[in-house]
Design an enzyme around this catalytic site. Structure first.
Site, PDB file in Angstrom:
ATOM      1  N   HIS A 113       0.850  -1.195   0.000  1.00 23.89           N
ATOM      2  CA  HIS A 113       0.000   0.000   0.000  1.00 23.89           C
ATOM      3  C   HIS A 113       0.882   1.241   0.000  1.00 23.89           C
ATOM      4  O   HIS A 113       2.095   1.133   0.205  1.00 23.89           O
ATOM      5  CB  HIS A 113      -0.865   0.032   1.273  1.00 23.89           C
ATOM      6  CG  HIS A 113      -0.047   0.209   2.505  1.00 23.89           C
ATOM      7  ND1 HIS A 113       0.536  -0.850   3.168  1.00 23.89           N
ATOM      8  CD2 HIS A 113       0.367   1.329   3.167  1.00 23.89           C
ATOM      9  CE1 HIS A 113       1.238  -0.395   4.194  1.00 23.89           C
ATOM     10  NE2 HIS A 113       1.155   0.927   4.214  1.00 23.89           N
ATOM     11  N   HIS A 119       5.598   6.529  -0.977  1.00 24.25           N
ATOM     12  CA  HIS A 119       6.359   5.283  -1.147  1.00 24.25           C
ATOM     13  C   HIS A 119       5.495   4.066  -0.860  1.00 24.25           C
ATOM     14  O   HIS A 119       4.509   4.151  -0.115  1.00 24.25           O
ATOM     15  CB  HIS A 119       7.571   5.270  -0.221  1.00 24.25           C
ATOM     16  CG  HIS A 119       7.199   5.107   1.217  1.00 24.25           C
ATOM     17  ND1 HIS A 119       6.754   6.151   1.993  1.00 24.25           N
ATOM     18  CD2 HIS A 119       7.149   4.005   2.003  1.00 24.25           C
ATOM     19  CE1 HIS A 119       6.469   5.708   3.200  1.00 24.25           C
ATOM     20  NE2 HIS A 119       6.688   4.407   3.237  1.00 24.25           N
TER      21      HIS A 119
END
Ligand code: 3AM
Length: 193
Positions: free
Chosen positions: A60, A143
């Site tokens: 995620h 990220h």
């Protein structure tokens, strides 16, 4: 005996028939199955130098980590999230990064994250303020964590770009278990076409 609760659902769909408890929550971009497989391919590449790959189901992009949140505040956050109007955008993930302090190897952007992502984060943070919460300070690095317990950075930083068309954002519960974190997707809200 504990009082029985029937908390209002708002658009969140999260209701309690038992005593509400605090939950460890975060807002995230949640990949679909196809994108998840692509990200997992990159985590296999990144893990050649060692470390423990993040489970496919756990991949995620965190938008805001909230920590432990009680039921009232969670309802507030859901109401705020449902009111967010933000256009869809695409995130181009094209480089590996490495944090020595947390020993995490991640996939991120070589250029500034798209305006849509910055807008979405700003609106989420506004919502946090309205619910009496303080967003985490410090710069945001978009990220996806790929590999944990990595002892050194990757040899090659540039990777074939993954373009992630983002159509929704989600609220996720994190369970910290002995075998590692397990995430539950609680609800998602659409971005505007
Ligand atoms: O997206 P990543 O994997 O970098 O590291 C945790 C994970 O981030 C981070 O929240 C995401 C979902 O758990 N996280 C966990 N505890 C945290 C904390 N106390 C935290 N971020 C900031 N402060």
């Amino acid at each position: 005996m504990h009082r029985q609760w029937n908390w209002p659902c708002y658009s969140c769909g999260i209701c309690w028939s038992v005593r509400p408890e605090s939950r460890r929550l975060f807002f995230a971009l949640w990949p679909d199955a196809q994108l998840r497989v692509r990200l997992a391919g990159l985590s296999a590449l990144a893990a050649r130098a060692g470390g423990r790959r993040v489970d496919l189901a756990n991949l995620h992009l965190t938008l805001a980590f909230l920590g432990s949140v009680d039921a009232a505040r969670q309802a507030c956050l859901c109401a705020q999230a449902a009111a967010i109007r933000c256009p869809r955008f695409t995130v181009r993930l094209d480089r590996f990064g490495y944090w020595r302090s947390s020993r995490v190897l991640w996939l991120g952007c070589s250029s500034d994250p798209p305006l849509g992502l910055q807008t979405l984060r700003a609106r989420i943070n506004d919502g946090l303020h309205r619910c009496g919460m303080v967003p985490e300070p410090g710069p945001f690095e978009a990220h996806v964590s790929l590999v944990r317990k990595v002892d050194r950075g990757p040899r090659e930083r540039t990777v074939e770009a993954v373009n992630w068309p983002v159509e929704r954002f989600c609220l996720v519960q994190s369970h910290t278990l002995p075998g590692g974190a397990v995430y539950d997707l609680l609800d998602c809200w659409p971005l505007t076409p």
